[in-house]
Design a protein around this motif. Structure first.
Motif, PDB file in Angstrom:
ATOM      1  N   THR A  16       0.806  -1.165  -0.069  1.00  0.00           N
ATOM      2  CA  THR A  16       0.145  -0.102   0.119  1.00  0.00           C
ATOM      3  C   THR A  16       0.891   1.364  -0.004  1.00  0.00           C
ATOM      4  N   TRP A  17       0.775   1.968  -1.157  1.00  0.00           N
ATOM      5  CA  TRP A  17       1.591   3.249  -1.434  1.00  0.00           C
ATOM      6  C   TRP A  17       0.678   4.478  -1.397  1.00  0.00           C
ATOM      7  N   ASN A  18       1.295   5.554  -0.903  1.00  0.00           N
ATOM      8  CA  ASN A  18       0.849   6.849  -1.146  1.00  0.00           C
ATOM      9  C   ASN A  18       1.481   7.493  -2.253  1.00  0.00           C
ATOM     10  N   GLY A  19       0.749   8.228  -3.141  1.00  0.00           N
ATOM     11  CA  GLY A  19       1.490   9.187  -4.309  1.00  0.00           C
ATOM     12  C   GLY A  19       1.050  10.476  -4.027  1.00  0.00           C
ATOM     13  N   THR A  20       1.859  11.493  -4.572  1.00  0.00           N
ATOM     14  CA  THR A  20       1.272  12.957  -4.586  1.00  0.00           C
ATOM     15  C   THR A  20       1.785  13.313  -5.861  1.00  0.00           C
ATOM     16  N   ILE A  21       0.855  14.022  -6.397  1.00  0.00           N
ATOM     17  CA  ILE A  21       1.328  14.955  -7.561  1.00  0.00           C
ATOM     18  C   ILE A  21       1.089  16.334  -7.554  1.00  0.00           C
ATOM     19  N   PHE A  22       1.914  17.184  -7.635  1.00  0.00           N
ATOM     20  CA  PHE A  22       1.747  18.612  -7.767  1.00  0.00           C
ATOM     21  C   PHE A  22       1.294  19.172  -8.974  1.00  0.00           C
ATOM     22  N   PRO A  80       2.009  23.758 -13.657  1.00  0.00           N
ATOM     23  CA  PRO A  80       1.723  25.079 -13.824  1.00  0.00           C
ATOM     24  C   PRO A  80       1.177  25.542 -15.301  1.00  0.00           C
ATOM     25  N   GLY A  81       0.404  26.389 -15.560  1.00  0.00           N
ATOM     26  CA  GLY A  81      -0.556  26.695 -16.914  1.00  0.00           C
ATOM     27  C   GLY A  81      -1.487  25.966 -17.021  1.00  0.00           C
ATOM     28  N   THR A  82      -2.066  25.037 -15.890  1.00  0.00           N
ATOM     29  CA  THR A  82      -3.290  24.240 -16.244  1.00  0.00           C
ATOM     30  C   THR A  82      -4.331  24.515 -14.741  1.00  0.00           C
ATOM     31  N   THR A  83      -5.516  23.986 -14.994  1.00  0.00           N
ATOM     32  CA  THR A  83      -6.421  24.112 -13.933  1.00  0.00           C
ATOM     33  C   THR A  83      -5.927  23.422 -12.636  1.00  0.00           C
ATOM     34  N   PHE A  84      -4.899  22.476 -12.886  1.00  0.00           N
ATOM     35  CA  PHE A  84      -4.496  21.642 -11.619  1.00  0.00           C
ATOM     36  C   PHE A  84      -3.409  22.433 -11.045  1.00  0.00           C
ATOM     37  N   GLU A  85      -2.845  23.602 -11.574  1.00  0.00           N
ATOM     38  CA  GLU A  85      -1.881  24.495 -10.790  1.00  0.00           C
ATOM     39  C   GLU A  85      -2.054  24.826  -9.562  1.00  0.00           C
ATOM     40  N   ASN A  86      -0.962  24.781  -8.557  1.00  0.00           N
ATOM     41  CA  ASN A  86      -1.046  24.904  -7.184  1.00  0.00           C
ATOM     42  C   ASN A  86      -1.749  24.307  -6.467  1.00  0.00           C
ATOM     43  N   ARG A  87      -2.305  22.970  -7.050  1.00  0.00           N
ATOM     44  CA  ARG A  87      -2.903  22.105  -6.056  1.00  0.00           C
ATOM     45  C   ARG A  87      -2.112  20.689  -5.943  1.00  0.00           C
ATOM     46  N   ILE A  88      -2.477  20.153  -4.870  1.00  0.00           N
ATOM     47  CA  ILE A  88      -1.649  18.794  -4.468  1.00  0.00           C
ATOM     48  C   ILE A  88      -2.751  17.918  -4.432  1.00  0.00           C
ATOM     49  N   TYR A  89      -2.406  16.720  -5.265  1.00  0.00           N
ATOM     50  CA  TYR A  89      -3.114  15.705  -5.454  1.00  0.00           C
ATOM     51  C   TYR A  89      -2.638  14.292  -4.768  1.00  0.00           C
ATOM     52  N   VAL A 124      -4.504   2.040  -9.002  1.00  0.00           N
ATOM     53  CA  VAL A 124      -4.116   3.561  -8.715  1.00  0.00           C
ATOM     54  C   VAL A 124      -5.413   4.335  -8.513  1.00  0.00           C
ATOM     55  N   LYS A 125      -5.620   4.854  -7.546  1.00  0.00           N
ATOM     56  CA  LYS A 125      -6.976   5.580  -7.100  1.00  0.00           C
ATOM     57  C   LYS A 125      -6.696   7.075  -6.690  1.00  0.00           C
ATOM     58  N   PHE A 126      -7.304   8.078  -7.006  1.00  0.00           N
ATOM     59  CA  PHE A 126      -7.068   9.218  -6.622  1.00  0.00           C
ATOM     60  C   PHE A 126      -7.792   9.638  -5.331  1.00  0.00           C
ATOM     61  N   ASN A 127      -7.235  10.128  -4.378  1.00  0.00           N
ATOM     62  CA  ASN A 127      -7.891  10.207  -2.880  1.00  0.00           C
ATOM     63  C   ASN A 127      -8.455  11.846  -3.315  1.00  0.00           C
ATOM     64  N   THR A 128      -7.759  12.540  -3.526  1.00  0.00           N
ATOM     65  CA  THR A 128      -8.264  13.915  -3.851  1.00  0.00           C
ATOM     66  C   THR A 128      -9.324  14.091  -5.154  1.00  0.00           C
ATOM     67  N   GLN A 129     -10.531  14.603  -5.137  1.00  0.00           N
ATOM     68  CA  GLN A 129     -11.306  14.691  -6.179  1.00  0.00           C
ATOM     69  C   GLN A 129     -10.424  15.440  -7.197  1.00  0.00           C
ATOM     70  N   ILE A 130     -10.782  15.080  -8.508  1.00  0.00           N
ATOM     71  CA  ILE A 130     -10.100  15.560  -9.794  1.00  0.00           C
ATOM     72  C   ILE A 130     -11.043  15.216 -10.937  1.00  0.00           C
ATOM     73  N   ASN A 131     -10.731  16.205 -11.875  1.00  0.00           N
ATOM     74  CA  ASN A 131     -11.640  16.003 -13.177  1.00  0.00           C
ATOM     75  C   ASN A 131     -10.482  15.704 -14.187  1.00  0.00           C
ATOM     76  N   MET A 132     -10.494  14.418 -14.729  1.00  0.00           N
ATOM     77  CA  MET A 132      -9.565  14.107 -15.708  1.00  0.00           C
ATOM     78  C   MET A 132     -10.622  13.025 -16.668  1.00  0.00           C
ATOM     79  N   ASN A 133     -10.016  12.966 -17.773  1.00  0.00           N
ATOM     80  CA  ASN A 133     -10.505  11.857 -18.867  1.00  0.00           C
ATOM     81  C   ASN A 133     -10.318  10.579 -18.625  1.00  0.00           C
ATOM     82  N   CYS A 134      -9.109  10.260 -17.817  1.00  0.00           N
ATOM     83  CA  CYS A 134      -8.464   9.127 -17.451  1.00  0.00           C
ATOM     84  C   CYS A 134      -8.865   8.625 -16.185  1.00  0.00           C
ATOM     85  N   VAL A 135      -9.835   9.353 -15.410  1.00  0.00           N
ATOM     86  CA  VAL A 135     -10.226   8.861 -14.030  1.00  0.00           C
ATOM     87  C   VAL A 135     -11.742   8.700 -14.065  1.00  0.00           C
TER      88      VAL A 135
END
Length: 165
Positions: free
Chosen positions: A68-74, A77-86, A103-114
């Motif tokens: 069981t692993w945690n991942g973080t994506i920062f 820049p230049g996207t609607t995801f900028e300045n957010r931590i996922y 692989v599952k996002f814990n933080t809600q996100i709007n992406m076509n692959c999720v």
């Protein structure tokens, strides 16, 4: 004392031996055991500097199964995801790395692959075309790259900090 073995009567010895030289040499691949592979990934994650915009590590420090692993994506820049931590959860099953991790996002996100529950779709990119040499780091980097794609970069996002239930 020793007589050369000749399986074809009357044929010169070199012609018999020449046919065996046509057999291709065997290539030997070293297959690293699951635990060694995951320990290597863990060490790289602990030493990482997050300059690539991603980080990863064990969700539970004393998880001897390294599952069981945690991942973080920062957000890039230049996207609607900028300045957010996922935050993501990555589960490496008993057949990893031969079998793709979940692989599952814990933080809600709007992406076509999720999907609507935060699960990365099994047909997406690196997940859908999984190969043994891919790593948790590769998955996170590819997801971050996907955030910059024309299909995702301007998608409206859920309120910051909202998680999946």
């Amino acid at each position: 004392w020793l007589k050369p073995f000749n399986s074809v009567p009357g044929a010169p010895i070199h012609s018999v031996c020449a046919s065996s030289a046509l057999v291709a040499p065997h290539k030997m691949a070293v297959i690293v055991p699951r635990s060694f592979r995951l320990l290597d990934e863990l060490e790289k994650g602990q030493k990482g500097d997050a300059m690539s915009g991603v980080s990863w590590g064990l969700a539970v420090q004393d998880d001897i199964t390294l599952s069981t692993w945690n991942g973080t994506i920062f957000g890039p820049p230049g996207t609607t995801f900028e300045n957010r931590i996922y935050s993501l959860a990555v589960t490496c099953g008993p057949n990893y790395p031969d079998q793709v991790p979940e692989v599952k996002f814990n933080t809600q996100i709007n992406m076509n692959c999720v999907d609507a529950k935060g699960q990365v779709k099994p047909t997406w990119g690196i997940i859908g075309n999984w190969q043994r040499q891919y790593t948790v780091e590769n998955i996170l980097e590819q997801l971050r790259r996907e955030m910059t794609s024309s299909a995702n970069r301007k998608l409206p996002q859920p309120a910051e900090g909202v998680t999946y239930s």
